[in-house]
Design a protein around this motif. Sequence first.
Motif, PDB file in Angstrom:
ATOM      1  N   GLY A  15      10.467  50.300  41.744  1.00 32.45           N
ATOM      2  CA  GLY A  15      11.550  49.326  41.813  1.00 32.45           C
ATOM      3  C   GLY A  15      12.469  49.527  42.986  1.00 32.45           C
ATOM      4  O   GLY A  15      12.455  50.573  43.643  1.00 32.45           O
ATOM      5  N   LYS A  16      13.279  48.509  43.252  1.00 37.49           N
ATOM      6  CA  LYS A  16      14.258  48.555  44.344  1.00 37.49           C
ATOM      7  C   LYS A  16      15.449  47.704  43.979  1.00 37.49           C
ATOM      8  O   LYS A  16      15.306  46.573  43.511  1.00 37.49           O
ATOM      9  N   SER A  17      16.635  48.258  44.210  1.00 39.80           N
ATOM     10  CA  SER A  17      17.875  47.535  43.929  1.00 39.80           C
ATOM     11  C   SER A  17      18.354  46.796  45.173  1.00 39.80           C
ATOM     12  O   SER A  17      17.877  47.031  46.282  1.00 39.80           O
ATOM     13  N   GLY A  18      19.314  45.910  44.964  1.00 35.60           N
ATOM     14  CA  GLY A  18      19.910  45.182  46.076  1.00 35.60           C
ATOM     15  C   GLY A  18      21.359  44.861  45.797  1.00 35.60           C
ATOM     16  O   GLY A  18      21.728  44.530  44.657  1.00 35.60           O
ATOM     17  N   THR A  19      22.199  44.985  46.824  1.00 35.83           N
ATOM     18  CA  THR A  19      23.612  44.598  46.728  1.00 35.83           C
ATOM     19  C   THR A  19      23.951  43.870  48.012  1.00 35.83           C
ATOM     20  O   THR A  19      23.947  44.471  49.085  1.00 35.83           O
ATOM     21  N   SER A  20      24.203  42.584  47.922  1.00 35.91           N
ATOM     22  CA  SER A  20      24.449  41.798  49.137  1.00 35.91           C
ATOM     23  C   SER A  20      25.851  41.215  49.149  1.00 35.91           C
ATOM     24  O   SER A  20      26.423  40.908  48.103  1.00 35.91           O
ATOM     25  N   GLU A  21      26.387  41.084  50.356  1.00 33.11           N
ATOM     26  CA  GLU A  21      27.694  40.451  50.536  1.00 33.11           C
ATOM     27  C   GLU A  21      27.507  38.948  50.701  1.00 33.11           C
ATOM     28  O   GLU A  21      26.572  38.496  51.372  1.00 33.11           O
ATOM     29  N   LYS A  22      28.405  38.167  50.104  1.00 31.38           N
ATOM     30  CA  LYS A  22      28.329  36.707  50.231  1.00 31.38           C
ATOM     31  C   LYS A  22      29.084  36.277  51.500  1.00 31.38           C
ATOM     32  O   LYS A  22      30.183  35.720  51.453  1.00 31.38           O
ATOM     33  N   LEU A  23      28.433  36.561  52.635  1.00 31.32           N
ATOM     34  CA  LEU A  23      29.103  36.401  53.933  1.00 31.32           C
ATOM     35  C   LEU A  23      29.417  34.958  54.283  1.00 31.32           C
ATOM     36  O   LEU A  23      30.292  34.703  55.112  1.00 31.32           O
ATOM     37  N   ASP A  24      28.697  34.017  53.703  1.00 30.79           N
ATOM     38  CA  ASP A  24      28.942  32.612  54.032  1.00 30.79           C
ATOM     39  C   ASP A  24      30.144  32.049  53.281  1.00 30.79           C
ATOM     40  O   ASP A  24      30.637  30.962  53.615  1.00 30.79           O
ATOM     41  N   LEU A  25      30.627  32.774  52.273  1.00 33.68           N
ATOM     42  CA  LEU A  25      31.757  32.291  51.475  1.00 33.68           C
ATOM     43  C   LEU A  25      33.013  33.129  51.627  1.00 33.68           C
ATOM     44  O   LEU A  25      34.113  32.652  51.348  1.00 33.68           O
ATOM     45  N   TYR A  26      32.837  34.385  52.049  1.00 28.51           N
ATOM     46  CA  TYR A  26      33.983  35.280  52.146  1.00 28.51           C
ATOM     47  C   TYR A  26      33.976  35.971  53.507  1.00 28.51           C
ATOM     48  O   TYR A  26      32.927  36.190  54.099  1.00 28.51           O
ATOM     49  N   SER A  27      35.162  36.329  53.985  1.00 28.26           N
ATOM     50  CA  SER A  27      35.292  36.948  55.304  1.00 28.26           C
ATOM     51  C   SER A  27      34.775  38.382  55.295  1.00 28.26           C
ATOM     52  O   SER A  27      35.133  39.184  54.424  1.00 28.26           O
ATOM     53  N   ALA A  28      33.934  38.693  56.279  1.00 28.12           N
ATOM     54  CA  ALA A  28      33.393  40.055  56.385  1.00 28.12           C
ATOM     55  C   ALA A  28      34.488  41.068  56.669  1.00 28.12           C
ATOM     56  O   ALA A  28      34.364  42.252  56.324  1.00 28.12           O
ATOM     57  N   GLU A  29      35.573  40.622  57.314  1.00 27.61           N
ATOM     58  CA  GLU A  29      36.673  41.532  57.641  1.00 27.61           C
ATOM     59  C   GLU A  29      37.541  41.856  56.426  1.00 27.61           C
ATOM     60  O   GLU A  29      38.260  42.849  56.406  1.00 27.61           O
ATOM     61  N   ASP A  30      37.472  40.997  55.416  1.00 32.57           N
ATOM     62  CA  ASP A  30      38.306  41.190  54.229  1.00 32.57           C
ATOM     63  C   ASP A  30      37.475  41.850  53.129  1.00 32.57           C
ATOM     64  O   ASP A  30      36.919  41.189  52.260  1.00 32.57           O
ATOM     65  N   GLU A  31      37.389  43.182  53.187  1.00 31.66           N
ATOM     66  CA  GLU A  31      36.564  43.899  52.209  1.00 31.66           C
ATOM     67  C   GLU A  31      37.098  43.716  50.793  1.00 31.66           C
ATOM     68  O   GLU A  31      36.327  43.616  49.838  1.00 31.66           O
ATOM     69  N   ALA A  32      38.393  43.659  50.649  1.00 26.42           N
ATOM     70  CA  ALA A  32      38.981  43.518  49.312  1.00 26.42           C
ATOM     71  C   ALA A  32      38.651  42.151  48.710  1.00 26.42           C
ATOM     72  O   ALA A  32      38.526  42.017  47.488  1.00 26.42           O
ATOM     73  N   GLY A  33      38.504  41.143  49.579  1.00 28.91           N
ATOM     74  CA  GLY A  33      38.233  39.796  49.087  1.00 28.91           C
ATOM     75  C   GLY A  33      36.757  39.456  49.010  1.00 28.91           C
ATOM     76  O   GLY A  33      36.394  38.374  48.531  1.00 28.91           O
ATOM     77  N   MET A  34      35.894  40.349  49.464  1.00 25.66           N
ATOM     78  CA  MET A  34      34.462  40.084  49.466  1.00 25.66           C
ATOM     79  C   MET A  34      33.902  40.075  48.040  1.00 25.66           C
ATOM     80  O   MET A  34      34.310  40.842  47.183  1.00 25.66           O
ATOM     81  N   GLU A  35      32.938  39.171  47.806  1.00 24.35           N
ATOM     82  CA  GLU A  35      32.213  39.139  46.543  1.00 24.35           C
ATOM     83  C   GLU A  35      30.747  39.465  46.805  1.00 24.35           C
ATOM     84  O   GLU A  35      30.251  39.306  47.921  1.00 24.35           O
ATOM     85  N   TYR A  36      30.047  39.892  45.749  1.00 25.39           N
ATOM     86  CA  TYR A  36      28.711  40.450  45.927  1.00 25.39           C
ATOM     87  C   TYR A  36      27.699  39.844  44.942  1.00 25.39           C
ATOM     88  O   TYR A  36      28.060  39.309  43.894  1.00 25.39           O
ATOM     89  N   VAL A  37      26.437  39.963  45.328  1.00 27.24           N
ATOM     90  CA  VAL A  37      25.316  39.644  44.441  1.00 27.24           C
ATOM     91  C   VAL A  37      24.564  40.951  44.183  1.00 27.24           C
ATOM     92  O   VAL A  37      24.159  41.635  45.129  1.00 27.24           O
TER      93      VAL A  37
END
Length: 783
Positions: A567-589
Motif C-alpha cells: 500500500g501507499k498513502s497520499g496527502t495532497s494540498e488543494k493548491l487550486d483553492l487555497y494559497s500555497a503561502e498560507d499554510e494555516a489556511g491550506m486544506e488537504y486531501v
Amino acid sequence: MPKTEKDEVIKNGAAKDNRPTARMKSHLNIGVISLMVLICAAVVVNLFKVSVIDHAKYEGLANNYHFGTLTLEAQRGAIYDAAGTPLAWSATVYNVFIDPTLFREEMQEVEESNEAKRKSAQEKGETPDNLINIENLKSSIANYLANKLDIEAEEVLEAFEKDGRYYVLQTQVEKNVADEIMAYFSDMNLVSFATQASTRRYYPQNELAASVIGFTNSDGNGQYGLEYQYDSYLSGVDGRVVSAQAANGEEMPYRYSTTYDAENGDSLYLTIDTTIQYYLEKALSEMVTEFNVQERACGIIMNPKTGAIYAMATYPSFDLNSPSEIYDEATARELAALSGQDYTDAYLAARELQWKNKATQEIYYPGSVFKVITSAAAFDEKLIDLKATMFTCDGVFPVEDAKIHCSNRSGHGTQNFTTALTNSCNPAFMAIGLRIGGERFYQYMDGFGLTEVTGIDLPGESSSIHVNADMSKVDLASSSFGQVNKITPIQMITAYAATINGGTLVEPYVVDKIVDEAGNVVEEHQVEIKRQVVSAETSEIMREQLEAVVENNNGHNAHIDGYRIGGKSGTSEKLDLYSAEDEAGMEYVASYCCFAPADDPEIILLIMADEPDKSINYYGGAVVAPYARNVMADVLPYLGYYPETDNIVQSNNVTVPLLQDQSLTEAQATLTELGLEYQVVGDGSTVIRQCPKTGSSVSKGGVVLLYTDSEAEPQYTEVPNLLGMTAAEADVALQGAGLNIVTIGASAENAEARVQFQSEPEGTQVEVGTVISLTMTINDQTG
C-alpha cells in the motif's frame, strides 16, 4: 312614328356583327382546357401526396379520430448485485380509473329501473320499497373510494361529471387495495370503474451504493447512475390499449378495445457485492465522523486483474427511495436555518452534490499515491536500481527558481529506493521524475490512462486536468509526487492496478451481464485489456516494494497480521483553492491505496477523504490507512483469504479456550500455560461459566474470571476513556477497571502508536473481565 332600333341601324349604315369569331372561340377553349388541366393536375398531385407520400401521417390522424390509445407501462428491469441480491426492482401497482360517461349511463339505467318499479307498483296499487337513491349511491361510492385511496370524496363526486371515458382517480395503488375495489364494484354490477397495471420503483437497500445505482424520475425514466446509463435496457417497450371511437369522436366503452402487451425491461447483474459495499460504507461513515471530513469521502474496491468493481461509495450518501430529501444531517440543519431564495439555491446545490458520484465525477490532486506511477515508469525505463541508486534528502529540493519542500522539513538523509518509498520522500521522487524527463513522463501518464476517461459504464465520468509533454521542470518535479495533475479516484485506482497486476491497463466496469425477462443473457461483459503499460518484471518490483512499505513494518497502520498487503498513502494540498503561502489556511486531501495478496493481487482498495479536520489530523497514513485496514480485514476473509501462519508476527494476544464444565484445577492449569491470570468466583470445584467468553482474544497477562458458584452474580464496571493513550497506558487503565485488553492495527510495541478506537465507548457498563479491543494507529506524517 317613333324610331325603332332597326331604323337607327339603317340610319347609321350597315349593322356591326358583335358575335365571337371562330378564332376567339378557339383561344377561349384553349384557356379553359389549360385551366382544367392545371386543376386536375393539382388534384392528382395532392391525391398522390395524401395517399402515398403522407399516407402514414393521415392514416395516423384517421386512427386518432376513430381510435383512442391508452399506454400500458412496461415493467422496468431489476438491478441485482453479484450474488443476486436486489438493489432496485419494480413492483406491479395499479391505476384506478373511472369511465365518467359510462358511469352516467349506468346511473341512467338505475333511474330507468326505479321508474319501471314505480310504474309496476302503481299498477298494483302498491308502494315500491326497493328503489335505489342515486344521490345516496354516488355519495356511498365516493366515501368508499376516499377511504381506500388517497383522494377526497368531493374529488370522486366531481369525477362523475367529467367529460370523456377515462379519468384516473389514483396511481400506484397496491394490488390488494386494487383487488378490493374491483370486488366492491363487481358486487354492485358497475363496470364503469377499472384498474390498469403500472409499476413502482423500489430500492430495498435504501442508501447502499446510491451514487452508483441512481434513481428514476416521476415518469419512470432513469436519472443518474446505472438507472440512467442503462435506461434503454431497463425501460422495456410500453404496450397499448386501443379503443374504438364513435362517429362524434367519443371513446366507446373499454369492452371495445384491443390490448398490445408491454415488453418488460431487461435486468442488470452487477459486479458489486452488497456485503463488501457495506464494509466500505461503514468504514467511510466512521472515518468522516472521526475526522470531521468536510467535502465528503469516497472509496473503490476493484479486482485489479479484470476491472470488476466490487464496491464503490460516496459518503454522505442518500436514500434512493427519497432522493430529493437531504440525507446528511449537518447539511439539513444548515438548510433549515435558511428561507426564501437563499434556501432554494442552497437546497438545489446540496441535492445535486449528494447525487454526485465523487469516485468518478470529481477530480483531485492524488498526492503521494501517485508516486507508484512515477516509480513504475522509472523502473520500466531502468533509470533506478534497487541497491545501487541512492537519494539524499535535506528537506528541500531546488528546481530552477523554485524550492520545493519535503513533508519532513529536516530531511531523510541518504536512502535507497525502498526507504525513500517508505518515507514517501518528495525530493527523492522529484529526482526520479527529472531523470524520466517531461516527454517520457507524459507518455507513461498517457499509457496509464491518466489523460483520458477510464470508460467505466457509469454516466458523467470527469476528464482529468493534466500537463502536456512540454511541461516545465517545476511541473515535472511536482507531478512526480502527485501535486500538479488532477484526476478522478477511478483513474487513480485503475492506473495503480496496472502497476501491480502484471502491467496491463484494464477498463473498470460495474455491470457484469444484462438478462431479459425470460432469463436469457442479452449482453455479457468481457474483460477489456487496453494495453500493456509496463513490463511484468516492473510490475513484480512494484508489488514487492509496496509490500515492503507495509509488511516489513508491523507498526504500519495498514498492517494485518497474517496477510501480505502492499500500500501507499497520499496527502495532497488543494493548491487550486487555497494559497500555497498560507499554510494555516491550506486544506488537504488524504488518501490510501492498498492491495492483497501482495504476491498475486486479487483486490485493490482506494479510500479518499476530502478536507479532514486539520486540528485532528490530515495525513493519509493516519486518517485513511486505519480504515483501509479495517475494510481489508473484513473483506479478505469474506472472499476466502485467511491469515497465513508463516506471515503471522509473534503476538502477545491469546485466544481464550473453553473452560466451562472443566474442573477448577484443570482450568487453572490451562490458563497458566497460556500465560493468563485467573480469578475464581465461588467455592465450587467446577467451572460453571467464564468471562471473557470462549474464543475471545486477550493480551497475555490478562485475567479470566472463573465462576464456580451458580448463585454468584456477575459484577459490572465502567469502561474508561482510552483514546490517545499508548497501549501500555491503556492496559494500566483497563486493569484498574477489571477489564482485559487486546490491540489491533499498528504494533502496540511502537512507542508512537496511540489508541484511535475502542470497542466499547467511554462510560459503558460491562461485565468485569470483558475484553476491550483497541485499534492502534501511528500519526503517520509521510505524504
